[in-house]
Design an enzyme around this catalytic site. Structure first.
Site, PDB file in Angstrom:
ATOM      1  N   SER A 240       0.834  -1.218   0.000  1.00 27.81           N
ATOM      2  CA  SER A 240       0.000   0.000   0.000  1.00 27.81           C
ATOM      3  C   SER A 240       0.864   1.261   0.000  1.00 27.81           C
ATOM      4  O   SER A 240       0.574   2.225  -0.721  1.00 27.81           O
ATOM      5  CB  SER A 240      -0.967   0.001   1.190  1.00 27.81           C
ATOM      6  OG  SER A 240      -0.303  -0.272   2.397  1.00 27.81           O
ATOM      7  N   HIS A 270      -1.821  -8.955   1.837  1.00 29.60           N
ATOM      8  CA  HIS A 270      -1.569  -7.683   2.548  1.00 29.60           C
ATOM      9  C   HIS A 270      -2.757  -7.418   3.479  1.00 29.60           C
ATOM     10  O   HIS A 270      -3.119  -8.284   4.266  1.00 29.60           O
ATOM     11  CB  HIS A 270      -1.333  -6.598   1.476  1.00 29.60           C
ATOM     12  CG  HIS A 270      -0.805  -5.297   1.983  1.00 29.60           C
ATOM     13  ND1 HIS A 270      -0.239  -5.121   3.218  1.00 29.60           N
ATOM     14  CD2 HIS A 270      -0.758  -4.057   1.382  1.00 29.60           C
ATOM     15  CE1 HIS A 270       0.136  -3.858   3.361  1.00 29.60           C
ATOM     16  NE2 HIS A 270      -0.179  -3.192   2.271  1.00 29.60           N
ATOM     17  N   HIS A 317       5.473 -12.823   7.656  1.00 28.93           N
ATOM     18  CA  HIS A 317       5.690 -11.435   7.234  1.00 28.93           C
ATOM     19  C   HIS A 317       6.897 -11.366   6.305  1.00 28.93           C
ATOM     20  O   HIS A 317       7.846 -12.141   6.458  1.00 28.93           O
ATOM     21  CB  HIS A 317       5.913 -10.512   8.447  1.00 28.93           C
ATOM     22  CG  HIS A 317       5.668  -9.078   8.124  1.00 28.93           C
ATOM     23  ND1 HIS A 317       6.656  -8.256   7.636  1.00 28.93           N
ATOM     24  CD2 HIS A 317       4.543  -8.323   8.183  1.00 28.93           C
ATOM     25  CE1 HIS A 317       6.144  -7.055   7.417  1.00 28.93           C
ATOM     26  NE2 HIS A 317       4.868  -7.065   7.742  1.00 28.93           N
ATOM     27  N   ARG A 326       2.378  -4.894  16.867  1.00 31.19           N
ATOM     28  CA  ARG A 326       0.990  -4.434  16.699  1.00 31.19           C
ATOM     29  C   ARG A 326       0.022  -5.535  17.141  1.00 31.19           C
ATOM     30  O   ARG A 326      -1.071  -5.266  17.627  1.00 31.19           O
ATOM     31  CB  ARG A 326       0.737  -4.052  15.231  1.00 31.19           C
ATOM     32  CG  ARG A 326       1.651  -2.942  14.731  1.00 31.19           C
ATOM     33  CD  ARG A 326       1.539  -2.727  13.238  1.00 31.19           C
ATOM     34  NE  ARG A 326       1.917  -3.914  12.478  1.00 31.19           N
ATOM     35  CZ  ARG A 326       1.800  -4.035  11.153  1.00 31.19           C
ATOM     36  NH1 ARG A 326       1.329  -3.031  10.439  1.00 31.19           N
ATOM     37  NH2 ARG A 326       2.160  -5.149  10.540  1.00 31.19           N
ATOM     38  N   ASP A 372      -2.680  -8.626  11.478  1.00 29.04           N
ATOM     39  CA  ASP A 372      -4.013  -9.044  11.039  1.00 29.04           C
ATOM     40  C   ASP A 372      -4.548 -10.252  11.797  1.00 29.04           C
ATOM     41  O   ASP A 372      -5.740 -10.538  11.740  1.00 29.04           O
ATOM     42  CB  ASP A 372      -3.980  -9.364   9.535  1.00 29.04           C
ATOM     43  CG  ASP A 372      -3.595  -8.148   8.716  1.00 29.04           C
ATOM     44  OD1 ASP A 372      -4.147  -7.067   8.989  1.00 29.04           O
ATOM     45  OD2 ASP A 372      -2.739  -8.264   7.826  1.00 29.04           O
TER      46      ASP A 372
HETATM   47  N1  CMX Z   1       1.058 -19.861   5.889  1.00 25.34           N
HETATM   48  C1  CMX Z   1       1.541 -20.764   4.999  1.00 25.34           C
HETATM   49  N2  CMX Z   1       2.640 -20.563   4.257  1.00 25.34           N
HETATM   50  C2  CMX Z   1       3.303 -19.417   4.458  1.00 25.34           C
HETATM   51  C3  CMX Z   1       2.892 -18.454   5.393  1.00 25.34           C
HETATM   52  C4  CMX Z   1       1.713 -18.708   6.106  1.00 25.34           C
HETATM   53  N3  CMX Z   1       1.197 -17.832   6.973  1.00 25.34           N
HETATM   54  N4  CMX Z   1       3.757 -17.433   5.371  1.00 25.34           N
HETATM   55  C5  CMX Z   1       4.681 -17.743   4.426  1.00 25.34           C
HETATM   56  N5  CMX Z   1       4.398 -18.927   3.876  1.00 25.34           N
HETATM   57  C6  CMX Z   1       5.086 -19.585   2.777  1.00 25.34           C
HETATM   58  C7  CMX Z   1       5.016 -18.691   1.547  1.00 25.34           C
HETATM   59  O1  CMX Z   1       3.751 -18.820   0.890  1.00 25.34           O
HETATM   60  C8  CMX Z   1       6.179 -19.191   0.737  1.00 25.34           C
HETATM   61  O2  CMX Z   1       5.779 -20.394   0.111  1.00 25.34           O
HETATM   62  P1  CMX Z   1       6.322 -20.756  -1.365  1.00 25.34           P
HETATM   63  O3  CMX Z   1       7.824 -20.901  -1.217  1.00 25.34           O
HETATM   64  O4  CMX Z   1       5.631 -22.049  -1.676  1.00 25.34           O
HETATM   65  O5  CMX Z   1       5.941 -19.626  -2.263  1.00 25.34           O
HETATM   66  C9  CMX Z   1       7.200 -19.528   1.818  1.00 25.34           C
HETATM   67  O6  CMX Z   1       6.461 -19.702   3.047  1.00 25.34           O
HETATM   68  C10 CMX Z   1       8.240 -18.447   2.046  1.00 25.34           C
HETATM   69  O7  CMX Z   1       7.556 -17.243   2.292  1.00 25.34           O
HETATM   70  P2  CMX Z   1       8.244 -16.100   3.214  1.00 25.34           P
HETATM   71  O8  CMX Z   1       9.504 -15.691   2.538  1.00 25.34           O
HETATM   72  O9  CMX Z   1       8.305 -16.532   4.617  1.00 25.34           O
HETATM   73  O10 CMX Z   1       7.149 -14.949   3.152  1.00 25.34           O
HETATM   74  P3  CMX Z   1       6.904 -13.882   1.999  1.00 25.34           P
HETATM   75  O11 CMX Z   1       7.780 -12.715   2.268  1.00 25.34           O
HETATM   76  O12 CMX Z   1       6.984 -14.494   0.653  1.00 25.34           O
HETATM   77  O13 CMX Z   1       5.383 -13.506   2.247  1.00 25.34           O
HETATM   78  C11 CMX Z   1       3.494 -12.996   3.553  1.00 25.34           C
HETATM   79  C12 CMX Z   1       4.981 -12.775   3.376  1.00 25.34           C
HETATM   80  C13 CMX Z   1       2.956 -12.044   4.610  1.00 25.34           C
HETATM   81  C14 CMX Z   1       2.775 -12.680   2.218  1.00 25.34           C
HETATM   82  C15 CMX Z   1       3.252 -14.469   3.966  1.00 25.34           C
HETATM   83  O14 CMX Z   1       3.843 -14.718   5.217  1.00 25.34           O
HETATM   84  C16 CMX Z   1       1.778 -14.846   3.985  1.00 25.34           C
HETATM   85  O15 CMX Z   1       1.227 -15.205   2.948  1.00 25.34           O
HETATM   86  N6  CMX Z   1       1.106 -14.752   5.191  1.00 25.34           N
HETATM   87  C17 CMX Z   1      -0.308 -14.977   5.269  1.00 25.34           C
HETATM   88  C18 CMX Z   1      -1.081 -13.767   4.767  1.00 25.34           C
HETATM   89  C19 CMX Z   1      -0.956 -12.611   5.749  1.00 25.34           C
HETATM   90  O16 CMX Z   1      -1.149 -12.752   6.938  1.00 25.34           O
HETATM   91  N7  CMX Z   1      -0.692 -11.416   5.201  1.00 25.34           N
HETATM   92  C20 CMX Z   1      -0.677 -10.185   6.006  1.00 25.34           C
HETATM   93  C21 CMX Z   1       0.729  -9.551   6.174  1.00 25.34           C
HETATM   94  C22 CMX Z   1       0.639  -8.265   6.952  1.00 25.34           C
HETATM   95  C23 CMX Z   1      -0.049  -7.190   6.156  1.00 25.34           C
HETATM   96  O17 CMX Z   1       0.529  -6.742   5.135  1.00 25.34           O
HETATM   97  O18 CMX Z   1      -1.150  -6.792   6.498  1.00 25.34           O
END
Ligand code: CMX
Length: 438
Positions: A240, A270, A317, A326, A372
């Site tokens: 964002s 996000h 994250h 938070r 979140d």
């Molecule tokens: N559940 C399952 N798998 C997860 C995970 C979770 N909560 N968090 C990360 N992973 C997975 C990723 O999907 C990725 O898988 P692939 O290698 O198969 O693509 C792997 O672990 C490595 O990811 P990472 O480097 O740890 O995390 P990223 O920087 O790629 O992504 C985020 C960060 C937030 C998108 C991810 O942790 C996620 O999808 N979390 C769940 C959604 C969420 O809560 N988002 C809110 C974030 C805060 C916000 O912006 O509001």
């Protein structure tokens, strides 16, 4: 001193500071980029500037150098309240100074004075289908206001670039002043038969937002003040913030820029994750059949989620490597106001269950909860059960950080953003001569 004069007083020295830094050190390397970063969402590449906040992977966010616990203590509160006022964090983000009570009062009055929404904006919103996702309505509500952008008017009248910050400030202040009423309007039309609640001119920005949503509860006003402080900013690289900054770099006004930023916030990785957490918890309760699930049941549900190829929402994250402060601040609110709430208890047990489950799963770099994971549970407690709306709450708050940054982008004269992209063929042709990271 009025906020705008305080800001003006800071702009000259900041321009000189950045100018001198660039002159003396402009050619020094901040970062180098490897092939996996080019394909991997530019993780960790230091290539942009954001003054309002900085994120440490372990400690979490600091707003202008202050941690969340420090700000909860030091920012002014509403009369009789205990939670920090969002107007205070906006003052801090914009000026870098901790506000006095009088500074906060000035922002409250300024936003109250600017809060009237042009009728065509409400008419535009009311023409939309009521079941259109609230984030889409919110983004359109922001975009509709573009018609009256002062920045556009002054630009077309030949404004010089050193003055860009001035109408940008005016537009951003108008937009921020109106956002709670836009959001509340979307909420009431989507879920309460379009029965709108008139603003209460005696209330502060966050308290009035809670009031216009129709939740007649002083504790909810306090919650919303805290919520709006906690979600306001998370340095410059998140979707964002980065989107708002990128769109603004084309000298698009703040209505275009924020609307685009909100479209990014509406993604499930996000801000939409707050909605997804509640959807996931609701599915879990339906499947496990009410009552308090055991740790074993929760672990099984988490494993099923992962096995089906979905993420566990609210966990992980891109930058953080510990529990999000938070999350902790919201947990403390719950421990104080709703310690016996069943959903809070489930969320607390998940805090014990999810991290080891994600660690065992072996993919996520950060198994800990983010902001979140907690926010929706508190909304449900106060009767705001329509979880599709939760990202709009996040958006009202996030606007403070990204718009404060946008004003500074124009004050510092930051240019059009235009990184270099490469094709896979080009990367393949380059790699034989590239050295690996050591
Ligand atoms: N559940 C399952 N798998 C997860 C995970 C979770 N909560 N968090 C990360 N992973 C997975 C990723 O999907 C990725 O898988 P692939 O290698 O198969 O693509 C792997 O672990 C490595 O990811 P990472 O480097 O740890 O995390 P990223 O920087 O790629 O992504 C985020 C960060 C937030 C998108 C991810 O942790 C996620 O999808 N979390 C769940 C959604 C969420 O809560 N988002 C809110 C974030 C805060 C916000 O912006 O509001």
């Amino acid at each position: 001193m009025p906020l705008k004069d305080t800001l003006l007083g800071k702009i000259g020295p900041a321009r000189e500071e950045v100018g001198a830094l660039l002159k003396q050190h402009g050619n020094k390397l901040l970062s180098d980029v490897d092939v996996s970063q080019a394909y991997g969402g530019m993780r960790g590449v230091k290539c942009m500037v954001c003054e309002t906040s900085e994120l440490d992977p372990v400690e979490g966010i600091r707003f202008r150098g202050y941690s969340i616990p420090e700000l909860c203590e030091r920012l002014p509160k509403a009369k009789g309240g205990e939670q920090p006022l969002p107007e205070g964090i906006f003052y801090l983000l914009l000026t870098g100074d901790l506000p006095t009570e009088a500074n906060v009062q000035e922002v409250t009055e300024e936003w109250r004075r600017r809060s009237a929404i042009p009728p065509y904006v409400l008419q535009g919103l009311d023409a939309l289908p009521r079941d259109l996702h609230p984030m889409t309505q919110f983004s359109i509500g922001i975009l509709l206001q573009q018609r009256d952008s002062l920045f556009v008017q002054r630009y077309q009248a030949g404004m010089g670039k050193y003055d860009y910050w001035d109408p940008m400030y005016e537009d951003c202040m108008n937009l921020l002043a109106r956002l709670p009423a836009i959001a509340a309007h979307v909420y009431r039309r989507s879920y309460h038969n379009n029965q709108q609640v008139a603003p209460d001119p005696r209330l502060d920005w966050g308290g009035n937002f809670a009031h216009m949503m129709g939740v007649a509860n002083d504790q909810y006003k306090e919650l919303m003040r805290l919520y709006l402080v906690l979600h306001c900013d998370h340095e410059g690289g998140n979707v964002s913030a980065h989107t708002t900054h990128l769109v603004g770099s084309a000298l698009s006004d703040c209505f275009y820029s924020l609307s685009a930023g909100m479209d990014g916030l509406a993604g499930p990785l996000h801000g939409l994750a707050n909605q997804e957490v509640l959807r996931w918890l609701t599915q879990m309760r339906e499947k496990l059949g009410g009552g308090l699930p055991t740790k074993e049941q929760l672990t099984q549900f988490c494993n099923d989620t992962l096995a089906s190829g979905q993420v566990i929402p609210g966990y992980g994250h891109a930058v953080l490597r510990k529990t999000d402060p938070r999350y902790t601040a919201q947990r403390e609110f719950c421990l104080k106001y709703l310690p016996d709430d069943e959903l809070f208890k489930i969320v607390s047990t998940l805090y014990e269950v999810v991290p080891p489950t994600l660690e065992k799963h072996g993919k996520a770099k950060n198994p800990w909860p983010n902001v979140d994971a907690h926010s929706g549970v508190i909304q449900v407690y106060y009767g705001v059960t329509e979880y599709d709306f939760y990202t709009v709450l996040f958006g009202v708050s996030r606007a403070m950080g990204v718009l404060a940054s946008l004003i500074w982008d124009r004050a510092l004269g930051l240019p059009l953003e235009r990184p270099k992209s490469l094709t896979t063929a080009r990367i393949k042709s380059l790699v034989p001569n590239l050295s690996p990271r050591t």
